[in-house]
Motif scaffolding. Structure first.
Motif, PDB file in Angstrom:
ATOM      1  N   LEU A  41      -0.816  54.246-109.879  1.00 44.38           N
ATOM      2  CA  LEU A  41      -1.516  55.349-109.197  1.00 44.38           C
ATOM      3  C   LEU A  41      -1.735  55.039-107.719  1.00 44.38           C
ATOM      4  O   LEU A  41      -1.525  55.883-106.838  1.00 44.38           O
ATOM      5  CB  LEU A  41      -2.870  55.617-109.879  1.00 44.38           C
ATOM      6  N   VAL A  42      -2.156  53.777-107.476  1.00 43.69           N
ATOM      7  CA  VAL A  42      -2.400  53.383-106.082  1.00 43.69           C
ATOM      8  C   VAL A  42      -1.099  53.485-105.277  1.00 43.69           C
ATOM      9  O   VAL A  42      -1.073  54.029-104.171  1.00 43.69           O
ATOM     10  CB  VAL A  42      -2.969  51.945-105.998  1.00 43.69           C
ATOM     11  N   ASN A  43      -0.006  52.999-105.887  1.00 40.72           N
ATOM     12  CA  ASN A  43       1.279  53.059-105.185  1.00 40.72           C
ATOM     13  C   ASN A  43       1.706  54.486-104.902  1.00 40.72           C
ATOM     14  O   ASN A  43       2.239  54.784-103.827  1.00 40.72           O
ATOM     15  CB  ASN A  43       2.356  52.339-105.982  1.00 40.72           C
ATOM     16  N   GLU A  44       1.460  55.353-105.872  1.00 40.74           N
ATOM     17  CA  GLU A  44       1.807  56.752-105.657  1.00 40.74           C
ATOM     18  C   GLU A  44       1.015  57.326-104.487  1.00 40.74           C
ATOM     19  O   GLU A  44       1.557  58.014-103.610  1.00 40.74           O
ATOM     20  CB  GLU A  44       1.511  57.579-106.909  1.00 40.74           C
ATOM     21  N   ALA A  45      -0.292  57.014-104.508  1.00 36.85           N
ATOM     22  CA  ALA A  45      -1.150  57.505-103.418  1.00 36.85           C
ATOM     23  C   ALA A  45      -0.646  56.982-102.070  1.00 36.85           C
ATOM     24  O   ALA A  45      -0.540  57.710-101.085  1.00 36.85           O
ATOM     25  CB  ALA A  45      -2.598  57.064-103.648  1.00 36.85           C
ATOM     26  N   ARG A  46      -0.288  55.698-102.072  1.00 39.59           N
ATOM     27  CA  ARG A  46       0.197  55.072-100.842  1.00 39.59           C
ATOM     28  C   ARG A  46       1.460  55.781-100.330  1.00 39.59           C
ATOM     29  O   ARG A  46       1.569  56.136 -99.163  1.00 39.59           O
ATOM     30  CB  ARG A  46       0.494  53.604-101.132  1.00 39.59           C
ATOM     31  N   ALA A  47       2.383  56.038-101.300  1.00 41.36           N
ATOM     32  CA  ALA A  47       3.635  56.705-100.926  1.00 41.36           C
ATOM     33  C   ALA A  47       3.351  58.090-100.369  1.00 41.36           C
ATOM     34  O   ALA A  47       3.926  58.508 -99.359  1.00 41.36           O
ATOM     35  CB  ALA A  47       4.553  56.791-102.139  1.00 41.36           C
ATOM     36  N   GLN A  48       2.401  58.775-101.000  1.00 44.43           N
ATOM     37  CA  GLN A  48       2.083  60.138-100.553  1.00 44.43           C
ATOM     38  C   GLN A  48       1.498  60.116 -99.130  1.00 44.43           C
ATOM     39  O   GLN A  48       1.871  60.921 -98.270  1.00 44.43           O
ATOM     40  CB  GLN A  48       1.073  60.752-101.528  1.00 44.43           C
ATOM     41  N   ILE A  49       0.589  59.140 -98.916  1.00 48.35           N
ATOM     42  CA  ILE A  49      -0.040  59.040 -97.589  1.00 48.35           C
ATOM     43  C   ILE A  49       1.015  58.687 -96.535  1.00 48.35           C
ATOM     44  O   ILE A  49       1.082  59.284 -95.460  1.00 48.35           O
ATOM     45  CB  ILE A  49      -1.167  57.980 -97.601  1.00 48.35           C
ATOM     46  N   GLU A  50       1.870  57.733 -96.881  1.00 46.20           N
ATOM     47  CA  GLU A  50       2.916  57.334 -95.925  1.00 46.20           C
ATOM     48  C   GLU A  50       3.813  58.509 -95.561  1.00 46.20           C
ATOM     49  O   GLU A  50       4.160  58.721 -94.410  1.00 46.20           O
ATOM     50  CB  GLU A  50       3.765  56.196 -96.513  1.00 46.20           C
ATOM     51  N   GLU A  51       4.165  59.294 -96.578  1.00 43.52           N
ATOM     52  CA  GLU A  51       5.035  60.436 -96.332  1.00 43.52           C
ATOM     53  C   GLU A  51       4.352  61.449 -95.412  1.00 43.52           C
ATOM     54  O   GLU A  51       4.953  61.959 -94.466  1.00 43.52           O
ATOM     55  CB  GLU A  51       5.396  61.091 -97.667  1.00 43.52           C
TER      56      GLU A  51
END
Ligand code: DAH
Length: 339
Positions: A60-70
């Motif tokens: 979940l954290v990684n997904e959030a990170r990817a979303q924020i980065e995008e």
């Protein structure tokens, strides 16, 4: 923990949206994704979660990170595009504005006169050569048959650099330099600046210009000299110009003469321009002195030659009917524009 993650994600996304400037966007990135960022901190607190839940939470954290980065990347592109558009808009050139006027000058009357003289002699097969303005006394005087203590030396008030070096008082030293080279026959003119310790007035200047001429070959006679200078005078002052040679003395020529031209203003009748004389003096000339030939390594039994020297300013003043030489040096655009 999940709620906390959700809150961080939402806050990050909303801050990204509001960033508005590239600097601010970077701040947002650091504050969430940086080493001490809030999302990074959340990852570090994983140990509080039960081990079996950790992989799922990590994802979940990684997904959030990817979303924020995008989101950051998208916004960055958008802001960069906006900045570029703004810059282009600011730098628009109005091609309809009138251009700045460029004032192009033109040649000085002295230059026009010099080029005219050069044109005439080049047309007769002469080569244009130059010599140094700072000259040895040897060339300026001695090799021209003007030894130390000769009274002729007094006629030319000289700027001495030291006992052996002077500012040349005439272009005649170029004669000696060319003859010394030993390449015969010779047919040259040598324009250039000369210097004399004269006071400035309407007809004198401590620095002025001369054009020297020299022809050396077999069987050159005074008739060649006369013919050549007559053609020169007619080309320069007009077809109807007549010439007159008066005997004179120059140390480096024998015989020597001064050449007058018929006044091109009145045709010779006499007017204010020629001071009632009908004639105007324009140059000195003569047959190269045998002693000068010897000093320059040319055999006077085999070769003869003639030489002449003309004042450039004098020609410019006559041609353009200027009555004061100082006008040629003052560089007043109102005066120069007229030529
Ligand atoms: N050098 C002379 C002068 O300045 C002018 C002159 C006269 C040059 C006769 C010559 C010449 O070449 O033959 O007064």
């Amino acid at each position: 923990m999940k709620q906390k993650l959700q809150a961080i994600r939402e806050e990050a996304l909303s801050q990204i949206q509001e960033a508005g400037m590239l600097d601010r966007l970077n701040e947002v990135r650091v504050s969430f994704l940086g080493k001490k960022g809030r999302l990074t901190a959340l990852l570090k607190s994983m140990k509080e979660i039960a081990p079996e839940d950790r992989p799922a939470f990590g994802q979940l954290v990684n997904e959030a990170r990817a979303q924020i980065e995008e989101a950051i990347e998208d916004t960055k592109k958008k802001l960069e595009k906006q900045a570029l558009e703004l810059q282009l808009k600011n730098e628009v050139i109005d091609v309809t504005l009138p251009a700045k006027k460029n004032h192009v000058g033109h040649r000085h009357p002295n230059t026009i006169a010099r080029e005219e003289v050069e044109r005439i002699f080049i047309g007769m097969g002469y080569e244009v050569v130059e010599g140094p303005e700072v000259e040895y006394d040897l060339y300026n005087f001695e090799k021209l048959n003007i030894p130390a203590n000769h009274p002729a030396k007094d006629e030319q008030d000289t700027f001495y650099i030291n006992k052996e070096i002077v500012l040349r008082t005439q272009t005649s030293p170029v004669q000696a330099r060319i003859m010394e080279k030993g390449k015969l026959p010779i047919r040259v003119i040598a324009p250039g600046r000369v210097f004399r310790s004269d006071e400035v007035d309407a007809t004198h200047s401590p620095s002025f210009h001369q054009i020297e001429g020299l022809v050396v070959d077999k069987n050159i006679t005074f008739a060649d000299l006369k013919g050549t200078l007559e053609v020169f005078a007619k080309e320069l002052f007009g077809e109807n110009t007549r010439t007159k040679f008066r005997p004179h003395h120059f140390p480096f020529t024998e015989p020597s003469a001064e050449m007058d031209v018929s006044c091109f203003k009145c045709g010779g009748k006499g007017c204010r321009f020629c001071k009632g004389e009908g004639w105007i003096e324009i140059l000195g000339c003569g047959m190269v002195h045998p002693h000068v030939f010897e000093m320059c390594g040319i055999d006077p039994e085999k070769y003869t030659g003639f030489a002449f020297g003309v004042g450039l300013e004098r020609i410019a003043l006559l041609k353009y009917e200027i009555d004061d030489m100082r006008l040629l040096y003052e560089n007043d655009a109102r005066f120069l524009k007229q030529f």
